[in-house]
Design a protein around this motif. Structure first.
Motif, PDB file in Angstrom:
ATOM      1  N   MET A 133       3.442   7.864  -7.361  1.00 44.73           N
ATOM      2  CA  MET A 133       3.246   8.343  -5.988  1.00 44.73           C
ATOM      3  C   MET A 133       2.849   9.817  -5.987  1.00 44.73           C
ATOM      4  O   MET A 133       1.984  10.226  -5.218  1.00 44.73           O
ATOM      5  N   LYS A 134       3.482  10.596  -6.859  1.00 46.68           N
ATOM      6  CA  LYS A 134       3.178  12.027  -6.944  1.00 46.68           C
ATOM      7  C   LYS A 134       1.719  12.251  -7.348  1.00 46.68           C
ATOM      8  O   LYS A 134       1.044  13.116  -6.801  1.00 46.68           O
ATOM      9  N   GLU A 135       1.222  11.438  -8.276  1.00 49.15           N
ATOM     10  CA  GLU A 135      -0.180  11.528  -8.706  1.00 49.15           C
ATOM     11  C   GLU A 135      -1.143  11.246  -7.560  1.00 49.15           C
ATOM     12  O   GLU A 135      -2.256  11.751  -7.539  1.00 49.15           O
ATOM     13  N   HIS A 136      -0.701  10.443  -6.590  1.00 46.13           N
ATOM     14  CA  HIS A 136      -1.545  10.078  -5.450  1.00 46.13           C
ATOM     15  C   HIS A 136      -1.156  10.836  -4.176  1.00 46.13           C
ATOM     16  O   HIS A 136      -1.549  10.450  -3.087  1.00 46.13           O
ATOM     17  N   GLN A 137      -0.380  11.910  -4.320  1.00 42.40           N
ATOM     18  CA  GLN A 137       0.054  12.766  -3.200  1.00 42.40           C
ATOM     19  C   GLN A 137       0.718  11.955  -2.090  1.00 42.40           C
ATOM     20  O   GLN A 137       0.433  12.141  -0.894  1.00 42.40           O
ATOM     21  N   SER A 182       0.852  -1.188   0.000  1.00 41.05           N
ATOM     22  CA  SER A 182       0.000   0.000   0.000  1.00 41.05           C
ATOM     23  C   SER A 182       0.891   1.243   0.000  1.00 41.05           C
ATOM     24  O   SER A 182       2.074   1.169   0.317  1.00 41.05           O
ATOM     25  N   PHE A 183       0.297   2.373  -0.359  1.00 39.63           N
ATOM     26  CA  PHE A 183       1.047   3.627  -0.319  1.00 39.63           C
ATOM     27  C   PHE A 183       1.449   3.980   1.107  1.00 39.63           C
ATOM     28  O   PHE A 183       2.510   4.550   1.333  1.00 39.63           O
ATOM     29  N   GLU A 184       0.591   3.638   2.058  1.00 32.44           N
ATOM     30  CA  GLU A 184       0.888   3.918   3.464  1.00 32.44           C
ATOM     31  C   GLU A 184       2.184   3.230   3.891  1.00 32.44           C
ATOM     32  O   GLU A 184       3.054   3.843   4.509  1.00 32.44           O
TER      33      GLU A 184
END
Length: 85
Positions: free
Chosen positions: A76-80, A46-48
């Motif tokens: 990652m940048k697209e998803h802040q 996950s991004f977390e």
């Protein structure tokens, strides 16, 4: 001969039941399979969890090079989301 057919059918159903399919689609289509497998080995799904690592730590994983890292950072940048400092 009939016993072999019965055994084959039984084994086939056992194999089908025991076959586990991983359904983690995290970053599927974003980065190459070797890089995704490295993340899976580290339990990063996950991004977390990804944001708990630094860029340098991820670059140390097998399968990560400049190309994979660039794609990952753009996604990652697209998803802040960002790496830890």
């Amino acid at each position: 001969m009939i016993n072999l057919l019965i055994m084959a059918k039984c084994l086939g159903s056992i194999c089908a039941v025991n076959h586990v399919v991983k359904s983690n689609n995290f970053l599927c289509g974003i980065i190459a399979v070797p890089a995704r497998r490295s993340l899976e080995r580290e339990k990063i799904d996950s991004f977390e969890k990804l944001s708990d690592y630094s860029e340098e730590e991820i670059m140390q994983l097998h399968g990560f090079g400049k190309n994979a890292m660039e794609k990952l950072k753009n996604h990652m940048k697209e998803h802040q989301v960002s790496f830890k400092n």
